[in-house]
Design a protein around this motif. Structure first.
Motif, PDB file in Angstrom:
ATOM      1  N   ARG A   1     -13.961 -21.027  -9.311  1.00 42.34           N
ATOM      2  CA  ARG A   1     -14.575 -21.863  -8.277  1.00 42.34           C
ATOM      3  C   ARG A   1     -14.859 -20.952  -7.091  1.00 42.34           C
ATOM      4  O   ARG A   1     -13.938 -20.327  -6.558  1.00 42.34           O
ATOM      5  N   VAL A   2     -16.110 -20.863  -6.693  1.00 41.89           N
ATOM      6  CA  VAL A   2     -16.496 -19.889  -5.664  1.00 41.89           C
ATOM      7  C   VAL A   2     -17.262 -20.583  -4.542  1.00 41.89           C
ATOM      8  O   VAL A   2     -17.931 -21.608  -4.746  1.00 41.89           O
ATOM      9  N   TYR A   3     -17.183 -19.987  -3.353  1.00 46.06           N
ATOM     10  CA  TYR A   3     -17.727 -20.620  -2.147  1.00 46.06           C
ATOM     11  C   TYR A   3     -18.273 -19.551  -1.205  1.00 46.06           C
ATOM     12  O   TYR A   3     -17.707 -18.460  -1.087  1.00 46.06           O
ATOM     13  N   VAL A   4     -19.395 -19.876  -0.536  1.00 45.64           N
ATOM     14  CA  VAL A   4     -19.897 -19.037   0.552  1.00 45.64           C
ATOM     15  C   VAL A   4     -20.147 -19.908   1.777  1.00 45.64           C
ATOM     16  O   VAL A   4     -20.355 -21.116   1.668  1.00 45.64           O
ATOM     17  N   THR A   5     -20.124 -19.292   2.936  1.00 51.96           N
ATOM     18  CA  THR A   5     -20.311 -20.035   4.179  1.00 51.96           C
ATOM     19  C   THR A   5     -21.773 -20.422   4.382  1.00 51.96           C
ATOM     20  O   THR A   5     -22.694 -19.728   3.960  1.00 51.96           O
ATOM     21  N   GLY A   6     -21.960 -21.552   5.071  1.00 52.17           N
ATOM     22  CA  GLY A   6     -23.277 -21.978   5.526  1.00 52.17           C
ATOM     23  C   GLY A   6     -23.366 -21.850   7.037  1.00 52.17           C
ATOM     24  O   GLY A   6     -22.384 -21.508   7.708  1.00 52.17           O
ATOM     25  N   ASN A   7     -24.530 -22.156   7.587  1.00 52.41           N
ATOM     26  CA  ASN A   7     -24.685 -22.009   9.038  1.00 52.41           C
ATOM     27  C   ASN A   7     -23.802 -22.981   9.816  1.00 52.41           C
ATOM     28  O   ASN A   7     -23.323 -22.669  10.915  1.00 52.41           O
ATOM     29  N   HIS A   8     -23.516 -24.178   9.256  1.00 49.79           N
ATOM     30  CA  HIS A   8     -22.716 -25.141  10.005  1.00 49.79           C
ATOM     31  C   HIS A   8     -21.253 -24.724  10.118  1.00 49.79           C
ATOM     32  O   HIS A   8     -20.568 -25.161  11.051  1.00 49.79           O
ATOM     33  N   GLU A   9     -20.765 -23.900   9.214  1.00 45.48           N
ATOM     34  CA  GLU A   9     -19.413 -23.371   9.388  1.00 45.48           C
ATOM     35  C   GLU A   9     -19.313 -22.564  10.672  1.00 45.48           C
ATOM     36  O   GLU A   9     -18.268 -22.561  11.343  1.00 45.48           O
ATOM     37  N   TYR A  10     -20.418 -21.905  11.030  1.00 47.92           N
ATOM     38  CA  TYR A  10     -20.395 -21.052  12.217  1.00 47.92           C
ATOM     39  C   TYR A  10     -20.572 -21.844  13.502  1.00 47.92           C
ATOM     40  O   TYR A  10     -20.523 -21.281  14.594  1.00 47.92           O
ATOM     41  N   TYR A  11     -20.760 -23.163  13.398  1.00 44.93           N
ATOM     42  CA  TYR A  11     -20.691 -24.033  14.566  1.00 44.93           C
ATOM     43  C   TYR A  11     -19.277 -24.602  14.724  1.00 44.93           C
ATOM     44  O   TYR A  11     -18.993 -25.260  15.726  1.00 44.93           O
ATOM     45  N   SER A  12     -18.411 -24.383  13.732  1.00 46.51           N
ATOM     46  CA  SER A  12     -17.130 -25.094  13.681  1.00 46.51           C
ATOM     47  C   SER A  12     -16.002 -24.200  13.160  1.00 46.51           C
ATOM     48  O   SER A  12     -15.329 -24.537  12.193  1.00 46.51           O
ATOM     49  N   GLU A  13     -15.811 -23.035  13.797  1.00 44.55           N
ATOM     50  CA  GLU A  13     -14.698 -22.154  13.462  1.00 44.55           C
ATOM     51  C   GLU A  13     -14.702 -21.792  11.974  1.00 44.55           C
ATOM     52  O   GLU A  13     -13.879 -22.247  11.184  1.00 44.55           O
ATOM     53  N   ALA A  14     -15.657 -20.964  11.593  1.00 45.35           N
ATOM     54  CA  ALA A  14     -15.912 -20.642  10.185  1.00 45.35           C
ATOM     55  C   ALA A  14     -14.680 -20.111   9.466  1.00 45.35           C
ATOM     56  O   ALA A  14     -14.438 -20.440   8.303  1.00 45.35           O
ATOM     57  N   GLN A  15     -13.892 -19.282  10.145  1.00 48.73           N
ATOM     58  CA  GLN A  15     -12.746 -18.704   9.462  1.00 48.73           C
ATOM     59  C   GLN A  15     -11.770 -19.783   9.015  1.00 48.73           C
ATOM     60  O   GLN A  15     -11.108 -19.659   7.971  1.00 48.73           O
ATOM     61  N   GLY A  16     -11.677 -20.868   9.778  1.00 48.27           N
ATOM     62  CA  GLY A  16     -10.823 -21.983   9.373  1.00 48.27           C
ATOM     63  C   GLY A  16     -11.270 -22.589   8.064  1.00 48.27           C
ATOM     64  O   GLY A  16     -10.438 -22.963   7.216  1.00 48.27           O
ATOM     65  N   TRP A  17     -12.581 -22.679   7.847  1.00 48.96           N
ATOM     66  CA  TRP A  17     -13.097 -23.205   6.585  1.00 48.96           C
ATOM     67  C   TRP A  17     -12.866 -22.234   5.429  1.00 48.96           C
ATOM     68  O   TRP A  17     -12.548 -22.646   4.315  1.00 48.96           O
ATOM     69  N   VAL A  18     -13.039 -20.951   5.697  1.00 55.49           N
ATOM     70  CA  VAL A  18     -12.755 -19.944   4.658  1.00 55.49           C
ATOM     71  C   VAL A  18     -11.297 -20.045   4.229  1.00 55.49           C
ATOM     72  O   VAL A  18     -10.968 -20.043   3.028  1.00 55.49           O
ATOM     73  N   ASP A  19     -10.412 -20.167   5.205  1.00 60.80           N
ATOM     74  CA  ASP A  19      -8.981 -20.257   4.897  1.00 60.80           C
ATOM     75  C   ASP A  19      -8.648 -21.534   4.138  1.00 60.80           C
ATOM     76  O   ASP A  19      -7.838 -21.514   3.191  1.00 60.80           O
ATOM     77  N   LEU A  20      -9.275 -22.655   4.530  1.00 62.76           N
ATOM     78  CA  LEU A  20      -8.983 -23.920   3.856  1.00 62.76           C
ATOM     79  C   LEU A  20      -9.485 -23.898   2.417  1.00 62.76           C
ATOM     80  O   LEU A  20      -8.777 -24.352   1.495  1.00 62.76           O
ATOM     81  N   MET A  21     -10.672 -23.358   2.187  1.00 65.03           N
ATOM     82  CA  MET A  21     -11.183 -23.298   0.820  1.00 65.03           C
ATOM     83  C   MET A  21     -10.301 -22.403  -0.048  1.00 65.03           C
ATOM     84  O   MET A  21     -10.054 -22.714  -1.219  1.00 65.03           O
ATOM     85  N   ASP A  22      -9.811 -21.336   0.522  1.00 70.59           N
ATOM     86  CA  ASP A  22      -8.875 -20.474  -0.201  1.00 70.59           C
ATOM     87  C   ASP A  22      -7.599 -21.251  -0.524  1.00 70.59           C
ATOM     88  O   ASP A  22      -7.073 -21.185  -1.646  1.00 70.59           O
ATOM     89  N   GLU A  23      -7.127 -22.032   0.431  1.00 73.99           N
ATOM     90  CA  GLU A  23      -5.930 -22.853   0.222  1.00 73.99           C
ATOM     91  C   GLU A  23      -6.152 -23.898  -0.875  1.00 73.99           C
ATOM     92  O   GLU A  23      -5.235 -24.218  -1.640  1.00 73.99           O
ATOM     93  N   LEU A  24      -7.373 -24.421  -0.979  1.00 71.06           N
ATOM     94  CA  LEU A  24      -7.696 -25.438  -1.984  1.00 71.06           C
ATOM     95  C   LEU A  24      -7.986 -24.837  -3.358  1.00 71.06           C
ATOM     96  O   LEU A  24      -8.300 -25.570  -4.302  1.00 71.06           O
ATOM     97  N   GLY A  25      -7.890 -23.520  -3.468  1.00 64.68           N
ATOM     98  CA  GLY A  25      -8.057 -22.876  -4.769  1.00 64.68           C
ATOM     99  C   GLY A  25      -9.446 -22.356  -5.056  1.00 64.68           C
ATOM    100  O   GLY A  25      -9.728 -21.938  -6.183  1.00 64.68           O
ATOM    101  N   TRP A  26     -10.331 -22.363  -4.052  1.00 68.34           N
ATOM    102  CA  TRP A  26     -11.667 -21.800  -4.214  1.00 68.34           C
ATOM    103  C   TRP A  26     -11.632 -20.333  -3.775  1.00 68.34           C
ATOM    104  O   TRP A  26     -10.874 -19.965  -2.887  1.00 68.34           O
ATOM    105  N   GLU A  27     -12.486 -19.541  -4.373  1.00 65.02           N
ATOM    106  CA  GLU A  27     -12.533 -18.124  -4.026  1.00 65.02           C
ATOM    107  C   GLU A  27     -13.698 -17.870  -3.090  1.00 65.02           C
ATOM    108  O   GLU A  27     -14.867 -17.932  -3.511  1.00 65.02           O
TER     109      GLU A  27
END
Length: 404
Positions: free
Chosen positions: A237-263
């Motif tokens: 399961r893989v994920y990349v950031t979109g532009n809206h992540e960068y309106y809302s603390e993108a690193q927090g989303w990267v960390d959460l997706m990693d926590e949920l088991g996405w790469e």
């Protein structure tokens, strides 16, 4: 310069010209758009020859004035520093309603009135009132239907994609794509869970999310995003950031997706191997990442492919279709993107086309690269989808050397 180089140069110049026009248009939209959205339908419905009783005219005018003032005010409180979800819902709904009323006031105010005139139907007041009721009726139907379309679980769109360099052992690899879920002011936790159930039913080898998970920080939208942790894939399961992540603390989303088991594929890749054949699955940050100022964030295709065998086929995740220029120059086989929403509310797709090289579906770029652009799984802002249905996509990768 070769003929191919000349064609590519002309294409690049055309895209640059489109983007320049879009920037000029966007500069004035915040000032002009709210006025046009409400003034045009107000004129067509109330002042275009109908001669309504004075109470009707005054009440209607007051409602349009309320929309003109209330929409930017509510959106400012909802999407600005205050981040008030209730205000965002009101502002977004007014924006979608205003757009639909504007669109059909223009179309029916001109075309239907002309048709009625040519057909000799009634007098000018009768024709004006027919136009008014037609605009209100069409708008009401489209808004009700568009709301249902936006809130439903997307239908699955299935298609085969042949990659000439894909090895025979990887023929039939199933790739599920979701994107632009945009968890936001309207709580869609139940919808999120049902979307994940639909993805799991596809029994995909690889599941991809190409960004714009939510509007708001990971802490704020965690409950809506949590079902993503239930998604199953046989390989990754893989994920990349979109532009809206960068309106809302993108690193927090990267960390959460990693926590949920996405790469999170942040300018890196992984390998899918089967029977001696290999597929490179790479991902890049969104093109807006570098301007965000977040340390270490930026779209770097070279980094994503670093160490990968150049003779292997590459599947690239990049949020915005316009990244395909770089992908084609690098000889990428297949790019998966979202971002456009297919326009979301017709005819907004004409504006999207000024900024992006593709709106939805498959398109070919350069000598090798195929781009698939999803219309998105959720919606942004106005809770409506009109003539731009959402989707969950299942792409079955095919090899020209598929086993018998």
């Amino acid at each position: 310069m070769t003929a191919t180089s000349s064609i590519r140069s002309a294409d690049d110049e055309a895209r640059a010209a489109r983007r320049s026009r879009l920037r000029r248009v966007m500069r004035y939209i915040p000032l002009v758009a709210p006025v046009l959205l409400w003034a045009v339908p107000c004129w067509v419905l109330l002042y275009g020859g109908q001669h309504w009783p004075l109470p009707v005219t005054l009440t209607g005018t007051a409602l349009f004035a309320l929309g003109l003032v209330g929409m930017p005010f509510a959106m400012g409180r909802g999407h600005g520093r205050r981040q008030q979800d209730g205000a965002a819902i009101v502002g977004d709904t007014l924006l979608g309603t205003g757009w639909v009323l504007f669109t059909w006031s223009v179309l029916l105010g001109v075309l239907l009135r002309l048709a009625l005139t040519l057909a000799g139907v009634g007098g000018s007041q009768d024709r004006a009132r027919i136009v008014t009721w037609a605009v209100l009726g069409v708008s009401a139907v489209l808004l009700a239907w568009g709301y249902a379309e936006a809130r439903r679980v997307p239908r699955v769109r299935r298609l085969d994609v042949q990659l000439p360099r894909l090895g025979a052992a990887l023929d039939g690899t199933r790739v599920a794509l979701i994107t632009d879920t945009h968890y936001g002011p309207l709580d869609r936790a139940r919808w999120s869970a049902r979307v994940c159930e639909a993805v799991n039913a596809l029994e995909a080898d690889l599941v991809c999310h190409t960004g714009d998970i939510a509007d708001g920080t990971a802490d704020r939208r965690r409950a809506q995003a949590a079902p993503l942790g239930t998604v199953r894939a046989t390989r990754a399961r893989v994920y990349v950031t979109g532009n809206h992540e960068y309106y809302s603390e993108a690193q927090g989303w990267v960390d959460l997706m990693d926590e949920l088991g996405w790469e999170p594929l942040r300018n890196r890749h992984l390998l899918l191997e089967q029977g001696g054949d290999t597929l490179v699955v790479a991902g890049v940050d969104d093109v807006t990442a570098e301007a965000s100022g977040l340390e270490g964030h930026g779209a770097h295709l070279e980094g994503a492919l670093d160490g990968a065998d150049p003779d292997l086929p590459v599947l690239l995740l990049a949020h915005q279709p316009k990244f395909v220029d770089r992908a084609a120059a690098a000889g990428i086989d297949l790019q998966l993107s979202g971002h456009t929403h297919g326009g979301q509310i017709w005819p907004f797709h004409h504006l999207v086309g000024l900024d992006q090289p593709a709106l939805a579906g498959l398109s070919h770029h350069g000598s090798r690269t195929i781009l698939y652009t999803s219309r998105g799984t959720g919606f942004w802002g106005p809770p409506f989808r009109v003539f731009a249905p959402s989707e969950i996509t299942l792409l079955v990768l095919r090899s020209p050397r598929r086993p018998a």
